[in-house]
Design a protein around this motif. Structure first.
Motif, PDB file in Angstrom:
ATOM      1  N   GLU A 203       0.825  -1.206   0.000  1.00  0.00           N
ATOM      2  CA  GLU A 203       0.000   0.000   0.000  1.00  0.00           C
ATOM      3  C   GLU A 203       0.861   1.258   0.000  1.00  0.00           C
ATOM      4  O   GLU A 203       1.919   1.310   0.630  1.00  0.00           O
ATOM      5  N   VAL A 204       0.382   2.254  -0.724  1.00  0.00           N
ATOM      6  CA  VAL A 204       1.040   3.565  -0.740  1.00  0.00           C
ATOM      7  C   VAL A 204       0.066   4.570  -0.119  1.00  0.00           C
ATOM      8  O   VAL A 204      -1.109   4.591  -0.483  1.00  0.00           O
ATOM      9  N   GLY A 205       0.559   5.342   0.824  1.00  0.00           N
ATOM     10  CA  GLY A 205      -0.327   6.301   1.495  1.00  0.00           C
ATOM     11  C   GLY A 205      -1.215   5.616   2.520  1.00  0.00           C
ATOM     12  O   GLY A 205      -2.366   6.013   2.733  1.00  0.00           O
ATOM     13  N   ALA A 206      -0.668   4.601   3.179  1.00  0.00           N
ATOM     14  CA  ALA A 206      -1.479   3.756   4.056  1.00  0.00           C
ATOM     15  C   ALA A 206      -2.051   4.517   5.252  1.00  0.00           C
ATOM     16  O   ALA A 206      -3.074   4.126   5.795  1.00  0.00           O
ATOM     17  N   ILE A 207      -1.373   5.580   5.684  1.00  0.00           N
ATOM     18  CA  ILE A 207      -1.885   6.260   6.892  1.00  0.00           C
ATOM     19  C   ILE A 207      -2.505   7.614   6.551  1.00  0.00           C
ATOM     20  O   ILE A 207      -2.689   8.460   7.416  1.00  0.00           O
TER      21      ILE A 207
ATOM     22  N   ILE B 136      -7.953   3.791  -1.411  1.00  0.00           N
ATOM     23  CA  ILE B 136      -6.845   2.911  -1.035  1.00  0.00           C
ATOM     24  C   ILE B 136      -6.098   2.545  -2.309  1.00  0.00           C
ATOM     25  O   ILE B 136      -6.719   2.127  -3.286  1.00  0.00           O
ATOM     26  N   MET B 137      -4.785   2.684  -2.301  1.00  0.00           N
ATOM     27  CA  MET B 137      -4.054   2.341  -3.530  1.00  0.00           C
ATOM     28  C   MET B 137      -2.655   1.837  -3.221  1.00  0.00           C
ATOM     29  O   MET B 137      -2.125   2.019  -2.130  1.00  0.00           O
ATOM     30  N   GLY B 138      -2.101   1.192  -4.236  1.00  0.00           N
ATOM     31  CA  GLY B 138      -0.740   0.678  -4.091  1.00  0.00           C
ATOM     32  C   GLY B 138      -0.413  -0.246  -5.246  1.00  0.00           C
ATOM     33  O   GLY B 138      -1.092  -0.236  -6.278  1.00  0.00           O
TER      34      GLY B 138
ATOM     35  N   GLY C 154      -8.647   1.526  -5.066  1.00  0.00           N
ATOM     36  CA  GLY C 154     -10.030   1.205  -4.726  1.00  0.00           C
ATOM     37  C   GLY C 154     -10.694   2.254  -3.848  1.00  0.00           C
ATOM     38  O   GLY C 154     -10.069   2.831  -2.957  1.00  0.00           O
ATOM     39  N   ASP C 155     -11.984   2.480  -4.107  1.00  0.00           N
ATOM     40  CA  ASP C 155     -12.773   3.392  -3.271  1.00  0.00           C
ATOM     41  C   ASP C 155     -13.295   2.627  -2.054  1.00  0.00           C
ATOM     42  O   ASP C 155     -13.694   1.471  -2.172  1.00  0.00           O
ATOM     43  N   ASP C 156     -13.317   3.308  -0.903  1.00  0.00           N
ATOM     44  CA  ASP C 156     -13.906   2.710   0.295  1.00  0.00           C
ATOM     45  C   ASP C 156     -15.274   3.341   0.534  1.00  0.00           C
ATOM     46  O   ASP C 156     -15.377   4.463   1.042  1.00  0.00           O
TER      47      ASP C 156
ATOM     48  N   GLU D 172      -5.185  13.817  -4.213  1.00  0.00           N
ATOM     49  CA  GLU D 172      -3.818  13.611  -4.695  1.00  0.00           C
ATOM     50  C   GLU D 172      -3.489  12.116  -4.809  1.00  0.00           C
ATOM     51  O   GLU D 172      -2.637  11.712  -5.595  1.00  0.00           O
ATOM     52  N   LYS D 173      -4.158  11.303  -3.988  1.00  0.00           N
ATOM     53  CA  LYS D 173      -3.898   9.857  -4.057  1.00  0.00           C
ATOM     54  C   LYS D 173      -4.363   9.285  -5.396  1.00  0.00           C
ATOM     55  O   LYS D 173      -3.714   8.407  -5.963  1.00  0.00           O
ATOM     56  N   GLN D 174      -5.525   9.773  -5.862  1.00  0.00           N
ATOM     57  CA  GLN D 174      -6.021   9.308  -7.172  1.00  0.00           C
ATOM     58  C   GLN D 174      -5.034   9.687  -8.271  1.00  0.00           C
ATOM     59  O   GLN D 174      -4.718   8.882  -9.148  1.00  0.00           O
ATOM     60  N   VAL D 175      -4.566  10.915  -8.196  1.00  0.00           N
ATOM     61  CA  VAL D 175      -3.626  11.390  -9.209  1.00  0.00           C
ATOM     62  C   VAL D 175      -2.353  10.548  -9.152  1.00  0.00           C
ATOM     63  O   VAL D 175      -1.821  10.102 -10.171  1.00  0.00           O
ATOM     64  N   TYR D 176      -1.880  10.295  -7.925  1.00  0.00           N
ATOM     65  CA  TYR D 176      -0.632   9.546  -7.740  1.00  0.00           C
ATOM     66  C   TYR D 176      -0.756   8.135  -8.314  1.00  0.00           C
ATOM     67  O   TYR D 176       0.159   7.626  -8.974  1.00  0.00           O
TER      68      TYR D 176
END
Lengths: 515, 74
Positions: free
Chosen positions: A52-56, A77-79, A92-94, A108-112
């Protein structure tokens, strides 16, 4: 002194993020028959492969002394992880956090995620289960202003279509930006009963046109028939299986070639049933999928978009292990004529093959574009012309087998005639500018009107013309290169796949893929 | 028991009705043959059961997605 306490805090924060939404919301989500986003990721990826990236990331609350007292995880959630040993990006969307709304995701997570897929040249799988990008109108009061809308990361989303395989899985009620993310893909799926997709959901629509349920407005029955979504499946497990299977035919990016799969079938296998697969009576139809399954490697045909543009059949398959794109007509649907829907489907499919360097095998039985008032109203010729353009712009090896009809402009679109591609005709091949049955009365009107027995004359002319239409006469003039025994089709197609393999070229296609 | 609508996937004209009300049919049995694009296009049973209604007759025009028969599954 060490950093152990910081690592303890990191693990604590990761634990908080793994709780996802409030217990009651997670329970409600499961009661609706849906997996949570983390269960989805585990089910999709090889065991234990998710990084996972950006887990916290999320929204934290602190007391006056700066101690963490509460934490709401980001709902995106992504990775990276592996599918069948190949690295992918998964995002994935939660839905259990703010209904998956993008305003709680940290955009920014979506973009990343999109950028990571693009720049590391990795396929991306989107597990979409969220509402639109802007959240509710409540945000107006929170922000004290409105804004000019922009779709975050859309530059990467669009760029990825020309760079890496993209799969969009609609796994819940998907609206607005979520819907756009689902369809801006090379392959998309909905799960019957739990997935719905719309520009705006029932509460918004009800204000315009009255009450309507989610399923009535945007169920899989609607969107797999209009072609917005490629396929529907019975369960999330099946959606993940099909995702893995789709990706297995494709390279990880346009900078690689499609990987050869296992060689499981005899290249010289000749199916006796093919000699009688096409009825000698031209008015009778036959099952094209049986022919496809007979000539490709056993069990390798993966059909895409079965419920849409049904007169065209599109799918991926293997020949002697080499991935290929299979294009065919279904004579059960308007005799195999290209409708507006079928043309659109074929355009996208040829673009897919061209983007990812898949040689195309075209099993042709095309009486032409569909004729009639409804077809004209649908603008079939515009959609068909786009198909022809896609076909002529494609730069992948191509083999056409004339199974039966190839008539008119659409029939001529069985290949780019200006290139030296492979072409074979079955003895049942029946080609020309217009089928005899369709053009007879118009062409011989004067003679028929002058005749005492027009019916007998019509039959006589038809018999005369049918003799001339023999594919042997066409082959005499080298207008078709080879007539083959239908039972030799698989050996010849396997030869084609092996000859085509070294001709495949890596790199971006000259025409960018559009959804 | 469930009633299953049998729909035509194409627009065309009824060429032959090959079943009768009360007939017991298997999945993929041809119920009706349409003429469309000068071809004989069968409308097959989507499931096994009993034909309880036939909603078209010879020479009737049929629209895409029109229900042409009803099967009751057992």
């Amino acid at each position: 002194m060490s950093w152990e306490s910081a690592i303890e805090e990191l693990r604590h924060r990761e634990g908080l993020a793994h709780r996802m939404g409030e217990e009651v919301k997670v329970a409600r989500h499961r009661d609706a028959g849906k997996l949570t986003v983390r269960e989805r990721i585990d089910a999709l990826l090889d065991d234990g492969s998710f990084h996972e990236v950006g887990a916290i990331s999320g929204k934290a609350e602190y007391d006056k002394d700066g101690n963490l007292v509460d934490f709401r995880a980001s709902n995106f959630i992504m990775g990276r992880g592996k599918i069948d040993g190949r690295t992918m990006v998964v995002a994935g969307d939660d839905f259990t956090v703010r209904g998956g709304a993008a305003d709680a995701s940290i955009h920014e997570k979506q973009v990343y995620a999109e950028q990571m897929a693009n720049q590391f040249r990795l396929p991306i799988v989107r597990l979409i289960d969220g509402t639109g990008g802007g959240g509710s109108v409540k945000s107006l009061e929170i922000d004290g202003r409105t804004y000019v809308p922009a779709n975050p990361g859309w530059d990467w989303v669009v760029e990825n279509l020309s760079t890496v395989p993209v799969v969009g899985l609609a796994l819940g009620s998907v609206a607005g930006l979520g819907a756009a993310r689902a369809v801006t893909s090379h392959y998309s799926l909905m799960v019957k009963g739990i997935s719905q997709m719309f520009v705006a959901g029932p509460p918004v629509v009800a204000r315009v046109s009255g009450p309507i349920t989610k399923e009535e407005l945007g169920g899989s029955e609607i969107h797999t028939r209009n072609g917005a979504i490629d396929d529907e499946v019975e369960s999330e497990a099946e959606a993940f299986e099909r995702t893995a299977r789709f990706l297995s035919y494709l390279p990880s990016s346009v900078h690689e070639l499609p990987p050869r799969g296992p060689v499981t079938d005899d290249i010289n296998r000749r199916d006796e049933s093919l000699i009688s697969a096409v009825p000698t009576n031209k008015r009778k139809v036959y099952k094209m999928r049986k022919i496809i399954n007979s000539v490709v490697d056993q069990d390798s045909f993966f059909e895409i978009g079965r419920n849409n543009g049904k007169s065209a059949i599109t799918g991926l398959a293997r020949l002697d292990g080499w991935p290929v794109a299979i294009l065919a007509n279904d004579p059960y649907i308007y005799g195999g004529s290209w409708t507006a829907d079928a043309s659109h489907k074929v355009t996208r499919f040829v673009d897919l093959a061209n983007t990812f360097h898949l040689p195309v095998v075209h099993l042709v039985d095309n009486p032409g574009f569909l004729i009639g008032l409804e077809s004209e109203k649908a603008g079939t010729i515009r959609h068909g012309a786009r198909t022809l353009a896609a076909l002529y712009q494609a730069d992948v090896p191509w083999c056409s087998v004339l199974i039966r009809k190839a008539f008119g402009v659409a029939g001529a679109g069985h290949m780019n005639h200006s290139k030296l591609f492979y072409r074979y005709a079955w003895p049942s091949a029946d080609t020309g500018s217009l089928p005899i049955a369709g053009g007879l009365e118009a062409a011989y009107r004067a003679e028929l009107e002058a005749s005492d027995d027009p019916e007998a004359l019509l039959a006589e002319i038809e018999e005369r013309l049918t003799r001339v239409c023999s594919p042997f006469r066409t082959a005499e003039a080298f207008r078709v290169e080879e007539i083959i025994d239908p039972r030799d089709t698989r050996p010849l197609l396997c030869e084609f796949a092996n000859l085509a393999a070294p001709l495949r070229k890596t790199g971006p296609a000259s025409v960018p893929y559009r959804p | 028991m469930a009633r299953k609508e049998v729909k035509s996937e194409v627009a065309g004209t009824v060429w032959l009705v090959e079943t009768k009300t009360g007939a017991s049919v298997q999945e993929d049995d041809t119920l009706i043959v349409l003429e469309s694009m000068k071809m004989e296009i069968p409308v097959d049973a989507p499931c096994a059961g009993t034909v309880v209604e036939i909603l078209v007759a010879k020479d009737d025009p049929v629209e895409e997605d029109q229900t042409v028969a009803i099967i009751e599954t057992s």
